[in-house]
Write an enzyme that holds these catalytic residues in place. Structure first.
Site, PDB file in Angstrom:
ATOM      1  N   GLU A  65       0.995  -0.812  -0.002  1.00 22.63           N
ATOM      2  CA  GLU A  65      -0.299   0.280   0.096  1.00 22.63           C
ATOM      3  C   GLU A  65       0.809   1.393   0.385  1.00 22.63           C
ATOM      4  OE1 GLU A  65      -2.600  -0.751  -0.562  1.00 22.63           O
ATOM      5  OE2 GLU A  65      -3.228  -2.144   0.005  1.00 22.63           O
ATOM      6  N   HIS A  78      -2.708   2.305   8.470  1.00 16.80           N
ATOM      7  CA  HIS A  78      -3.994   1.871   7.572  1.00 16.80           C
ATOM      8  C   HIS A  78      -3.876  -0.267   8.433  1.00 16.80           C
ATOM      9  CE1 HIS A  78      -5.915  -0.513   5.148  1.00 16.80           C
ATOM     10  NE2 HIS A  78      -4.812  -1.467   4.467  1.00 16.80           N
ATOM     11  N   HIS A 121      -7.506  -2.866   9.224  1.00 11.21           N
ATOM     12  CA  HIS A 121      -8.384  -3.561   8.629  1.00 11.21           C
ATOM     13  C   HIS A 121      -8.995  -3.964  10.337  1.00 11.21           C
ATOM     14  CE1 HIS A 121      -5.860  -5.354   4.842  1.00 11.21           C
ATOM     15  NE2 HIS A 121      -6.151  -3.670   4.768  1.00 11.21           N
ATOM     16  N   TYR A 132     -21.248  12.849  17.552  1.00  8.68           N
ATOM     17  CA  TYR A 132     -20.596  14.082  17.718  1.00  8.68           C
ATOM     18  C   TYR A 132     -19.154  14.067  17.500  1.00  8.68           C
ATOM     19  CZ  TYR A 132     -18.935  14.137  22.569  1.00  8.68           C
ATOM     20  OH  TYR A 132     -18.699  14.051  23.662  1.00  8.68           O
ATOM     21  N   HIS A 176     -12.148  -3.077   1.809  1.00  5.55           N
ATOM     22  CA  HIS A 176     -10.944  -3.185   2.820  1.00  5.55           C
ATOM     23  C   HIS A 176      -9.838  -2.716   3.830  1.00  5.55           C
ATOM     24  CE1 HIS A 176      -6.518  -1.825   1.202  1.00  5.55           C
ATOM     25  NE2 HIS A 176      -6.568  -2.221   1.715  1.00  5.55           N
ATOM     26  N   TYR A 186      -9.851  21.651  21.167  1.00 12.32           N
ATOM     27  CA  TYR A 186     -10.036  20.583  22.388  1.00 12.32           C
ATOM     28  C   TYR A 186      -8.783  20.382  22.234  1.00 12.32           C
ATOM     29  CZ  TYR A 186     -11.089  15.863  24.657  1.00 12.32           C
ATOM     30  OH  TYR A 186     -10.875  15.362  25.238  1.00 12.32           O
TER      31      TYR A 186
END
Length: 219
Positions: free
Chosen positions: A78, A97, A99, A118, A160, A213
């Protein structure tokens, strides 16, 4: 990047990958982790190597142009979408990344996550998009991912998984975990058959509040 800094970053990438696995965000050898290594290169996890067996020296250095020095392991499949995100989003310093189960379930249903809570704003926008499907490791997937991330710091990838980025590895992993939590909550809500989505005006207020925040200023 100085050699000592690069060594420390390699160690942090390995630790982040192992934490991702330990948190249940990426079972087995799935997923990948990367970080910027100066202005013209990234460091990324290698392809197909179990996280527990991974050492800092296994992390692959790849130029933003995709070039890499010989003698290294093969980088993650990837790598194209990691590079595309870094080129498109200068503020991205690290990418996770994975799964993760709930996010991947929604991604396989090709469902975005609306503003049912929210905390969806944690990803940077009023929803979390799902990028259209494309074969893994392709430029098409890279293009789809960058588009889905416009105005966002995380998105789902159809059939994916998910991808999240941040100003450092810790923040990127934290966001990926938040996306997984939201995905699980949304799946539970769908079972009830009724979803109350916060309107655009409210999400605009939330996004504005999120900008400050956690920032500690003078009282």
């Amino acid at each position: 990047m100085a050699p000592a800094e690069e060594t420390a970053l390699r160690e942090e990438i390995v630790a982040t990958a192992r934490a991702m696995s330990a948190k249940g965000l990426s079972p087995q050898r799935s997923g990948n982790v990367s970080a910027r290594a100066g202005g013209d290169a990234i460091l990324i996890t290698p392809s197909g190597l179990a996280y527990e067996a991974m050492a800092p020296g296994d992390i692959v250095r790849v130029g933003l142009d995709g070039a890499r020095a010989p003698g290294q392991m093969k980088p993650s499949s990837e790598t194209p979408f990691h590079l595309a995100i870094y080129r498109a989003r200068p503020e991205a310093k690290a990418i996770v990344h994975c799964h993760s189960p709930a996010a991947t379930t929604l991604a396989c249903a090709r469902r975005a996550i609306p503003a049912f809570h929210y905390m969806v704003a944690a990803a940077g926008g009023p929803d979390i998009r799902c990028a259209p499907y494309a074969t893994f490791g392709t430029d098409d997937l890279a293009d789809n991912t960058v588009k889905a991330l416009e105005g966002r710091r995380a998105c789902l990838l159809a059939n994916h998984g998910q991808v999240a980025f941040g100003p450092d590895l810790g923040k990127a992993l934290e966001l990926a975990a938040e996306v997984e939590t939201l995905s699980g909550e949304y799946l539970d809500l769908l079972k009830l058959g009724e979803v109350h989505v916060l309107d655009e005006e409210e999400m605009a207020r939330v996004l504005e509040l999120f900008r400050g925040y956690g920032v500690q200023g003078e009282k």
